[in-house]
Design a protein around this motif. Structure first.
Motif, short mmCIF file in Angstrom:
data_model
loop_
_atom_site.label_atom_id
_atom_site.label_comp_id
_atom_site.label_asym_id
_atom_site.label_seq_id
_atom_site.Cartn_x
_atom_site.Cartn_y
_atom_site.Cartn_z
N GLU A 1 0.81 -1.22 0.00
CA GLU A 1 0.00 0.00 0.00
C GLU A 1 0.85 1.27 0.00
OE1 GLU A 1 -3.28 0.23 -0.28
OE2 GLU A 1 -3.57 -1.94 -0.31
N ASN A 2 2.18 1.11 0.04
CA ASN A 2 3.09 2.24 0.12
C ASN A 2 2.71 3.17 1.28
OD1 ASN A 2 5.35 3.71 -0.59
ND2 ASN A 2 4.23 4.99 -2.05
N SER A 3 2.50 2.57 2.44
CA SER A 3 2.07 3.30 3.63
C SER A 3 3.29 3.64 4.49
CB SER A 3 1.06 2.46 4.43
OG SER A 3 0.64 3.18 5.58
N ALA A 4 3.80 4.84 4.31
CA ALA A 4 4.99 5.27 5.04
C ALA A 4 4.75 5.27 6.54
CB ALA A 4 5.41 6.67 4.57
N PHE A 5 3.56 5.70 6.97
CA PHE A 5 3.29 5.74 8.41
C PHE A 5 3.36 4.34 9.00
CE2 PHE A 5 0.82 5.41 12.22
CZ PHE A 5 1.21 6.52 12.94
N GLU A 6 2.73 3.37 8.37
CA GLU A 6 2.74 2.01 8.91
C GLU A 6 4.15 1.43 8.90
OE1 GLU A 6 0.59 0.76 10.72
OE2 GLU A 6 -1.17 1.92 10.19
N ARG A 7 4.93 1.72 7.86
CA ARG A 7 6.32 1.27 7.86
C ARG A 7 7.08 1.90 9.01
NH1 ARG A 7 6.00 2.10 2.22
NH2 ARG A 7 7.20 4.02 2.48
N GLN A 8 6.91 3.19 9.18
CA GLN A 8 7.61 3.91 10.26
C GLN A 8 7.21 3.37 11.63
OE1 GLN A 8 6.75 8.11 10.33
NE2 GLN A 8 8.18 8.50 11.97
N ALA A 9 5.95 3.02 11.79
CA ALA A 9 5.47 2.52 13.08
C ALA A 9 5.90 1.08 13.33
CB ALA A 9 3.94 2.63 13.14
N HIS A 10 5.95 0.25 12.28
CA HIS A 10 6.14 -1.19 12.49
C HIS A 10 7.56 -1.69 12.19
CE1 HIS A 10 2.10 -2.35 13.70
NE2 HIS A 10 1.74 -1.27 13.02
N GLU A 11 8.35 -0.98 11.41
CA GLU A 11 9.71 -1.46 11.18
C GLU A 11 10.54 -1.51 12.47
OE1 GLU A 11 11.53 0.58 7.87
OE2 GLU A 11 10.38 -0.59 6.41
N PRO A 12 10.44 -0.52 13.36
CA PRO A 12 11.19 -0.65 14.63
C PRO A 12 10.76 -1.86 15.46
CG PRO A 12 10.53 1.63 14.29
CD PRO A 12 9.82 0.81 13.24
#
Length: 175
Positions: free
Chosen positions: A85-96
Motif C-alpha cells: 500500500e506504500n504506507s509510510a506511516f505504517e512502515r515507520q510505526a512497524h519497522e522498529p
C-alpha cells in the motif's frame, strides 16, 4: 500536508474524548500522542466518528495483541501490507517493532519493496506467501489456503483487511 487537524483532547466532544482516553490508555497510546496531546496516525481520524472509530480500534487491538499469530508473523504481515500500500506511516510505526523481533535491514527492505525474502521459519514463510497473495490477488489458491490453519488464516485475513483500511485512511487524510 495533513488534511485533518489534530484536535487537542480538551477540544473534543464527549464521545470523541471517551474514545481518545480509551486509545491513549491502551498499549498503543504512548506512541500515538503528539506533543500537544493530539492523536497521531490513523487514530486521529477515528475520533471523527466514535461509533465507527471505537470498533475499528478494538479490531486493531485484537489483531495486534490477542491473535494466535506470533509477533514476528504479525509484523511480517503488517509490513507486507504497508509495502504493498506504500504506507509510510505504517512502515515507520512497524519497522522498529520488527527490528526488535530480529528482522534485519535487508529483510525490511525486501518487505518494503516486495522483493524475495528467505525466512528460516516455515510458519513465517507461509505467512509471507499467504499475505503477499492476499494483497496481490485478494484471494488464495488451494495450496495457499492449506498453508495455515483456519484460525490463523482467519486472523491473517482480518489483519490484512484492517491494515489495508488504515493505509487507505492514512492516504486520504494525508497522515
Amino acid at each position: 500536508m495533513a488534511r485533518l487537524r489534530r484536535t487537542p483532547p480538551d477540544d473534543l466532544a464527549h464521545d470523541a474524548r471517551a474514545l481518545y482516553e480509551k486509545i491513549t490508555a491502551g498499549p498503543r497510546g504512548r506512541f500515538m500522542v503528539d506533543p500537544d496531546g493530539g492523536l497521531a496516525g490513523p487514530f486521529n481520524a477515528m475520533l471523527l466518528s466514535p461509533p465507527v472509530g471505537d470498533p475499528l480500534q478494538e479490531l486493531g487491538a485484537a489483531v495486534r495483541y490477542r491473535s494466535s499469530l506470533s509477533d514476528r508473523a504479525r509484523e511480517l504481515a503488517v509490513l507486507v501490507v504497508a509495502g504493498h500500500e506504500n504506507s509510510a506511516f505504517e512502515r515507520q510505526a512497524h519497522e522498529p517493532i520488527a527490528r526488535e523481533l530480529g528482522f534485519t535491514g535487508d529483510q525490511l527492505k525486501a518487505l518494503r519493496d516486495g522483493e524475495p525474502l528467505a525466512l528460516d521459519d516455515p510458519a513465517e514463510r507461509a505467512v509471507l506467501a499467504v499475505t503477499r497473495a492476499l494483497v496481490a490477488r485478494k484471494d488464495l489458491d488451494d495450496a495457499e489456503y492449506a498453508a495455515l490453519g483456519e484460525r490463523e488464516l482467519f486472523e491473517l485475513t482480518t489483519l490484512v483487511g484492517y491494515y489495508t483500511t488504515l493505509a487507505l485512511q492514512l492516504r486520504v487524510f494525508r497522515v
